[in-house]
Design an enzyme around this catalytic site. Structure first.
Site, mmCIF file in Angstrom:
data_model
loop_
_atom_site.group_PDB
_atom_site.id
_atom_site.type_symbol
_atom_site.label_atom_id
_atom_site.label_comp_id
_atom_site.label_asym_id
_atom_site.label_seq_id
_atom_site.Cartn_x
_atom_site.Cartn_y
_atom_site.Cartn_z
ATOM 1 N N CYS A 206 5.255 46.078 -8.071
ATOM 2 C CA CYS A 206 5.514 47.505 -8.900
ATOM 3 C C CYS A 206 4.214 47.544 -10.192
ATOM 4 O O CYS A 206 3.454 47.335 -10.622
ATOM 5 C CB CYS A 206 5.893 47.040 -10.311
ATOM 6 N N GLU B 86 0.908 -1.264 -0.232
ATOM 7 C CA GLU B 86 0.574 -0.458 0.121
ATOM 8 C C GLU B 86 1.112 1.159 -0.251
ATOM 9 O O GLU B 86 1.636 0.830 0.749
ATOM 10 C CB GLU B 86 -0.827 0.114 1.138
ATOM 11 N N CYS C 23 7.661 48.342 -17.558
ATOM 12 C CA CYS C 23 8.642 46.945 -16.596
ATOM 13 C C CYS C 23 9.400 45.828 -16.774
ATOM 14 O O CYS C 23 8.403 45.282 -17.525
ATOM 15 C CB CYS C 23 7.798 46.560 -14.930
ATOM 16 N N LYS D 137 2.161 4.446 1.238
ATOM 17 C CA LYS D 137 2.269 5.273 2.413
ATOM 18 C C LYS D 137 2.432 6.066 3.060
ATOM 19 O O LYS D 137 2.517 7.201 2.427
ATOM 20 C CB LYS D 137 3.657 4.635 3.500
ATOM 21 N N CYS E 231 12.906 47.908 -12.724
ATOM 22 C CA CYS E 231 12.466 49.808 -13.278
ATOM 23 C C CYS E 231 12.420 50.701 -12.953
ATOM 24 O O CYS E 231 12.448 51.875 -13.637
ATOM 25 C CB CYS E 231 10.981 49.409 -14.227
ATOM 26 N N TYR F 35 -7.400 2.287 6.531
ATOM 27 C CA TYR F 35 -6.927 1.326 6.054
ATOM 28 C C TYR F 35 -6.374 0.233 6.838
ATOM 29 O O TYR F 35 -6.009 -1.020 6.263
ATOM 30 C CB TYR F 35 -5.374 2.112 5.359
ATOM 31 N N CYS G 118 11.254 49.046 -7.558
ATOM 32 C CA CYS G 118 11.618 47.977 -8.148
ATOM 33 C C CYS G 118 12.596 47.374 -8.712
ATOM 34 O O CYS G 118 13.382 48.549 -9.723
ATOM 35 C CB CYS G 118 10.383 48.315 -9.466
ATOM 36 N N LYS H 89 10.470 3.547 3.009
ATOM 37 C CA LYS H 89 10.336 4.683 2.270
ATOM 38 C C LYS H 89 11.448 4.789 1.016
ATOM 39 O O LYS H 89 11.925 4.381 0.554
ATOM 40 C CB LYS H 89 11.143 5.104 3.543
ATOM 41 N N ASP I 207 1.183 9.940 4.552
ATOM 42 C CA ASP I 207 1.945 11.083 4.637
ATOM 43 C C ASP I 207 0.906 11.933 5.141
ATOM 44 O O ASP I 207 0.787 13.622 4.657
ATOM 45 C CB ASP I 207 3.107 11.723 3.890
#
Ligand code: IVH
Length: 671
Positions: A428, A116, A434, A118, A415, A230, A412, A318, A120
């Site tokens: 900006c 199956e 720009c 695993k 520019c 499960y 910025c 894992k 997380d």
């Protein structure tokens, strides 16, 4: 006004509604095969709510209206698990897996496994009594956990009552499950936490665990949690004799079981499964950190028993870690195509689960301050799902002198325009002139879901803008090979390839073109809907606010944004320029048999989803709309049709049932 129902009529209708809603929730959340529309579900749900309000004695805890019942509590009660929730023996190397397999072969015969993913997430216990969910508990220390029943009840894929149809339901059963948050939902949650000035979760597991431990169930209810079951921890009466049977039984009870579970016999099978699912890892919409290998046979499991903290009959193989520590070299503000200035972390390259990472997005100035990360710090970085790498935290280095805190520049970096602050974000305002924003728009126009111009990524876009070869997107089409040759990194061949790639987009799909314009809020899906609906760029461009809202997935706000964007004079000018070079084509059709027909779908279909039906009808040129009018050519009426059917009858519009729809599709070769 309809006559109010008598108490007994109300009772019968309430039972019927719960039954129907329960079935649809099961099809939607567990089987992923909805058979009615969201609107129809909501309508039935509201009918049930209204009846329960009028007849409070009919309310029961397992009613779908009762998921969010309680008031916030002060603290969670500690409760004992029905059986210890052990953890797993685990390793990331194949030698450890082989040793596990050897131990199994010495102990039992025959050896058969179930493998199956695993998951997380956050491990929980669910207890059902007489088929009704009575308790949800966190794993805690494995013996005792916290009573989070009210929170677990808000998870829509957790059935409040078990299905009895296909397998007998025991008087009491305790299950083990993993609560997860899907990656897309996690990113959306983080984006909204960030936008609201809150701090984001580091990963979907923390988001799931944190959401489960909210004292106010309404907060949990607002978090997009999901679950996979499960294991049976304890059961009254006969227990399944194998894991295969367990998973089958859980499915029969209407519980969500992960679809990747399968039998395996040898180490080779296991390694193949591990490889297969690792390849899929970035495409799954939930996080996994390996696979779990379990002996299938319960009698064999009993023989092997367990140590104080893990069963001897299971092993977690894992994946390599996706978290590492590295050094932050610099923090650089980067201006995106919408003008938002994002601090980017440049780090000493590290490998995270097979990918070398050297950059991460630090989101906004408040995040940098909150995490207190400065240039030169040691940091922990993580790659989760196909989420862009993140800097999780700073690693303290006592005695080491640190640099000054990072500050967002006042102007910025591209520019020189003074930057504006909005909440935690910095932007900006110089939208059209720009350089960084111009380069960002070019890169977006060339990106995979837009015009898909190979060789025109981030760096090249910037180079073209910096060198003044391309000012705005339409200038791409005037480029020639000779222009590119003097540029860094271009040889004749690569220059020719890029020019050919650009020129090949002079004809393109309408959806790509619309997406490529970078209209605020218009993502790939919406662009596709717009293309399907309007079929010509000029029609789309001319559409007003009202017309736009008749398109699937477009509400008043998005319609407003689209109109506002397209009507800006500078945008208009750019689009005119582009249209001189580019001819976007409407989506392909299987035929024109239904061209000019307006079709409305109502109720659920059994042989396909409504969305599929819509796509197929559209491939024949039909316009699928959401409301019935005299202009409607015909209405397709499935299970539990809504008021649209009545309206069609009143207006005398032709009505097709599912069978007739299938026949029509088949006649035109798209069944
Ligand atoms: S079986 C007694 N199966 O992994 C055996 N655990 O590191 C119980 N987990 O806390 C575990 N997916 O919550 C099992 N398919 C799966 C799993 C799984 C995720 C979690 C579990 C446990 C952790 C152990």
């Amino acid at each position: 006004m309809p006559e109010p129902l008598t108490p007994s009529e109300a009772g019968a209708r309430v039972a019927e509604l719960r039954d129907t809603l329960g079935r649809h929730a099961y099809l939607y959340y567990v089987r992923n095969r909805p058979s009615i529309s969201d609107e129809e579900y909501d309508r039935l749900f509201r009918e049930l709510q209204a009846l329960e309000e009028a007849h409070p004695d009919l309310v029961v805890p397992e009613s779908p209206t009762q998921r969010i019942g309680s008031e916030p509590s002060d603290a969670f009660q500690s409760v004992e698990h029905a059986a210890p929730m052990l953890s797993l023996d685990s390793a990331a190397d194949v030698a450890a897996l082989e040793r596990f397999d050897d131990r199994m072969r010495k102990a039992v015969d025959p050896v058969r496994y179930v493998v199956e993913p695993k998951l997380d997430g956050a491990s929980v216990e669910l207890v059902y009594e007489d088929g009704l969910l009575i308790r949800g508990v966190t794993r805690g220390d494995g013996r005792r956990g916290e009573d989070i029943t009210e929170n677990v009840r808000t998870i829509l894929s957790v059935p409040l009552s078990l299905r009895q149809e296909d397998a007998p339901v025991p008087s009491r059963v305790a299950l083990r499950a993993e609560v997860i948050m899907r990656v897309g939902a996690f990113e959306a949650l983080n984006a909204s936490l960030l936008a609201g000035g809150g701090s984001p979760f580091a990963n979907p597991r923390n988001a799931a665990a944190g959401s489960l431990r909210q004292l106010d169930p309404r907060t949990t209810a607002s978090r997009p949690l999901d679950i996979f079951v499960y294991d049976i921890l304890a059961i009254a009466g006969a227990a399944p004799r194998s894991q295969t049977e367990t998973l089958e039984t859980l499915r029969c009870w209407g519980l969500p079981v992960n679809e990747w579970c399968r039998p395996a016999e040898t180490v080779a099978d296991i390694v193949a499964f591990h490889g297969e699912i690792e390849d899929q890892r970035d495409d799954l919409d939930y996080e996994i950190d390996g696979i779990v290998i379990k002996l299938d046979d319960m009698a064999q499991r009993d023989e092997l028993g367990e140590t104080s903290h893990h069963p001897r009959w299971a092993f977690a193989y894992k994946f390599p870690p996706r978290k590492e520590i590295t050094r932050l070299l610099s923090i650089v503000p980067s201006v995106g195509r919408t003008g938002v200035v994002t601090p980017i972390a440049f780090m000493r390259p590290v490998e995270l689960g097979g990918v070398t990472v050297s950059r991460a997005n630090l989101h906004n100035r408040e995040e940098v301050a909150r995490k207190d990360i400065r240039e030169g710090d040691r940091v922990r970085v993580q790659r989760a799902g196909d989420v862009i790498p993140q800097v999780l935290e700073r690693i303290d280095e006592p005695g080491r002198e640190r640099t000054e805190p990072w500050v967002m520049p006042a102007v910025c970096p591209s520019c020189g325009t003074p930057l504006e602050e909005k909440g935690p974000y910095t932007r900006c305002p110089n939208l059209f002139d720009c350089g960084a924003q111009r380069a960002g728009r070019i890169q977006h126009y060339a990106s995979r879901h837009a015009l898909d111009i190979e060789g025109l990524g981030d760096e090249t876009s910037r180079l073209l803008v910096d060198e003044g070869l391309v000012v705005h997107v339409p200038d791409l089409y005037d480029l020639n090979v000779e222009d590119l040759l003097p540029l860094d990194g271009f040889a004749r061949k690569s220059a020719e390839n890029l020019i050919a790639a650009i020129q090949s987009t002079r004809t393109t799909e309408l959806a790509r073109f619309i997406y490529g314009l970078g209209i605020p809020e218009v993502g790939v899906t919406v662009a596709r809907e717009l293309a399907m609906h309007f079929r010509s760029f000029e029609d789309f461009r001319a559409a007003d606010h009202e017309t736009l809202q008749t398109v699937d997935g477009i509400g008043p706000i998005m319609a407003e944004q689209i109109v506002a964007f397209l009507s800006r004079p500078r945008v208009s000018e750019l689009i005119d320029g582009l249209r001189e070079s580019v001819d976007p084509r409407p989506p392909e059709r299987a035929g024109d048999a239904l061209a000019g027909h307006r079709v409305v779908l109502t109720g659920g279909l059994t042989s396909m989803s409504r969305n599929d039906a819509k796509k197929l009808l559209e491939s024949l040129g039909a316009k699928v709309t959401s409301s019935v009018s005299k202009q409607t050519s015909f209405v397709v009426s499935g299970e539990n049709p809504g008021s649209k059917l009545e309206k069609a009858e009143t207006l005398g519009v032709e009505i097709l049932d599912e069978e007739a729809l299938l026949a029509l599709l088949e006649e035109n070769g798209v069944a």
